[in-house]
Scaffold this motif. Structure first.
Motif, short mmCIF file in Angstrom:
data_model
loop_
_atom_site.label_atom_id
_atom_site.label_comp_id
_atom_site.label_asym_id
_atom_site.label_seq_id
_atom_site.Cartn_x
_atom_site.Cartn_y
_atom_site.Cartn_z
N VAL A 137 22.51 1.64 -1.15
CA VAL A 137 22.57 2.55 -2.13
C VAL A 137 21.28 3.57 -2.33
O VAL A 137 20.36 3.04 -2.55
N VAL A 138 21.50 4.81 -2.64
CA VAL A 138 20.32 5.88 -2.61
C VAL A 138 20.59 6.38 -3.96
O VAL A 138 21.59 6.53 -4.26
N LYS A 139 19.57 7.20 -4.71
CA LYS A 139 19.96 8.00 -5.78
C LYS A 139 19.88 9.32 -5.48
O LYS A 139 19.27 9.84 -4.58
N ARG A 140 20.56 10.06 -5.88
CA ARG A 140 20.60 11.60 -5.75
C ARG A 140 19.89 12.36 -6.71
O ARG A 140 20.38 12.41 -8.02
N GLU A 141 18.99 13.10 -6.38
CA GLU A 141 18.19 13.77 -7.36
C GLU A 141 17.81 15.27 -6.85
O GLU A 141 18.08 15.43 -5.73
N ARG A 142 17.78 16.29 -7.63
CA ARG A 142 17.47 17.79 -7.42
C ARG A 142 16.13 17.91 -7.53
O ARG A 142 15.40 17.53 -8.36
N ARG A 143 15.46 18.08 -6.11
CA ARG A 143 14.18 18.10 -6.06
C ARG A 143 13.95 19.76 -5.47
O ARG A 143 14.62 20.34 -4.74
N GLU A 144 12.45 20.09 -5.79
CA GLU A 144 11.97 21.13 -5.09
C GLU A 144 11.59 20.84 -3.73
O GLU A 144 11.11 19.81 -3.40
N LEU A 145 11.67 21.84 -2.81
CA LEU A 145 11.57 21.53 -1.40
C LEU A 145 10.19 22.35 -1.00
O LEU A 145 10.14 23.31 -1.82
N PHE A 146 9.36 21.62 -0.05
CA PHE A 146 8.28 22.51 0.44
C PHE A 146 8.28 22.02 1.85
O PHE A 146 8.75 21.17 2.45
N THR A 147 7.33 23.00 2.74
CA THR A 147 7.04 22.69 4.11
C THR A 147 5.66 22.72 3.96
O THR A 147 4.67 23.13 3.19
N LEU A 148 4.94 21.54 5.04
CA LEU A 148 3.52 21.55 5.23
C LEU A 148 3.28 21.40 6.52
O LEU A 148 3.84 20.58 7.46
N ALA A 149 2.52 22.32 7.02
CA ALA A 149 2.34 22.66 8.47
C ALA A 149 1.05 21.94 8.90
O ALA A 149 -0.22 22.01 8.47
N LEU A 150 1.03 21.13 9.67
CA LEU A 150 -0.35 20.26 9.99
C LEU A 150 -0.45 20.20 11.62
O LEU A 150 0.56 20.39 12.55
N ALA A 151 -1.70 20.13 11.94
CA ALA A 151 -2.09 19.84 13.25
C ALA A 151 -1.45 18.42 13.81
O ALA A 151 -1.29 17.51 13.07
N HIS A 152 -0.97 18.39 15.03
CA HIS A 152 -0.25 17.17 15.61
C HIS A 152 -1.14 15.86 15.29
O HIS A 152 -0.54 15.03 15.00
N ASP B 188 2.99 23.67 15.38
CA ASP B 188 2.58 22.81 14.53
C ASP B 188 3.45 21.41 14.05
O ASP B 188 4.53 21.78 14.55
N ALA B 189 3.16 20.57 13.52
CA ALA B 189 4.08 19.61 12.92
C ALA B 189 4.28 19.87 11.50
O ALA B 189 3.42 20.12 10.76
N VAL B 190 5.51 20.29 11.41
CA VAL B 190 5.90 20.75 10.07
C VAL B 190 6.53 19.74 9.36
O VAL B 190 7.77 19.24 9.69
N LEU B 191 6.15 18.98 7.99
CA LEU B 191 6.86 18.21 7.24
C LEU B 191 7.82 18.95 6.53
O LEU B 191 7.24 19.83 5.57
N HIS B 192 8.79 18.42 6.09
CA HIS B 192 10.00 18.95 5.02
C HIS B 192 9.95 18.09 3.73
O HIS B 192 10.25 16.80 4.21
N ILE B 193 9.22 18.41 2.85
CA ILE B 193 9.18 17.44 1.84
C ILE B 193 9.83 17.70 0.34
O ILE B 193 10.53 18.94 0.21
N ALA B 194 10.44 16.81 -0.31
CA ALA B 194 11.04 16.93 -1.39
C ALA B 194 10.38 16.23 -2.60
O ALA B 194 10.25 15.28 -2.37
N ASP B 195 10.24 16.93 -3.56
CA ASP B 195 9.18 16.36 -4.81
C ASP B 195 9.76 16.87 -6.20
O ASP B 195 10.15 18.03 -6.21
N ASP B 196 9.67 16.24 -7.18
CA ASP B 196 9.88 16.74 -8.47
C ASP B 196 8.49 16.88 -9.34
O ASP B 196 8.71 17.12 -10.27
#
Length: 216
Positions: free
Chosen positions: A137-152, A177-185
């Motif tokens: 079971v996981v929780k469902r939450e509305r989060r703000e989305l971000f991307t973060l581009a990084l060197a490999h 680049d390596a692009v992280l897709h992030i969700a945070d509150d």
């Protein structure tokens, strides 16, 4: 009320109860659409083709959404004795984006309306408890989305550091680049953390909001 669902990719969670020789087999399946819910119900019919009843209930969308979809079906049982209590069992535990299908094999003893209500509700709750006990079971939450581009060369270390701090990483895309897709509150906290672990060499870009799975 907090929203919960079955972890994506699990397939389904099964549970069974026996009441006066009647078998109630419940399957709990993560879904994203009404068509997926109906497909899960059809799968139960095909697998247990000799059973008379395949009652169902599903909830799509968060509880706070005005367009949340809620459906229950008695599938030949007396009206109000299956679909509705199944739906109430799901909603009472805060479960969304999932369908419960309860297949009944009649054991020869009539349970009455009250007995059916209790049986169908208990079958769903037993499946929910099984999912929770197995860590599915996981929780469902509305989060703000971000991307973060990084060197490999840095992406793996930084992703691991963010995960250790409880940051939800949805996926990583690899290109120039390596692009992280992030969700945070907490955008301010996340910005500060990223600045610290990248020594100010990478910047977050906001990408809107989305409902995401969050580990319990």
């Amino acid at each position: 009320m907090a929203d919960f669902t079955v972890r994506g990719g699990v397939g389904r969670v099964d549970a069974e109860i026996d009441i006066k020789r009647s078998r109630f087999l419940c399957r709990l399946v993560r879904i994203e659409t009404e068509d997926a819910a109906r497909a899960a119900i059809d799968d139960a019919r095909k697998e247990h083709w000799s059973a008379r009843h395949h009652c169902s209930a599903f909830v799509l969308g968060p509880h706070e959404a005005p367009n949340q979809v809620r459906r229950g079906n008695d599938d030949g049982e007396p009206s109000g004795t299956a679909g509705r209590p199944m739906l109430e069992a799901l909603s009472g535990r805060g479960f969304v984006d999932c369908v419960a299908v309860v297949t009944r094999y009649f054991g020869g003893t009539l349970l009455g309306a009250g007995g059916l209500v209790r049986a169908y509700s208990e079958a769903v709750l037993t499946a929910v408890d099984a999912a929770q006990s197995r860590g599915l079971v996981v929780k469902r939450e509305r989060r703000e989305l971000f991307t973060l581009a990084l060197a490999h060369a840095e992406a793996g270390r930084i992703e691991a550091d963010l995960r250790q701090r409880g940051v939800v990483i949805l996926r990583t895309d690899y290109g120039a680049d390596a692009v992280l897709h992030i969700a945070d509150d907490d955008a301010a906290r996340l910005t500060a953390v990223v600045a610290q672990i990248t020594a100010g060499r990478a910047d977050l870009e906001t990408q809107g909001h989305e409902w995401v799975d969050v580990e319990l």
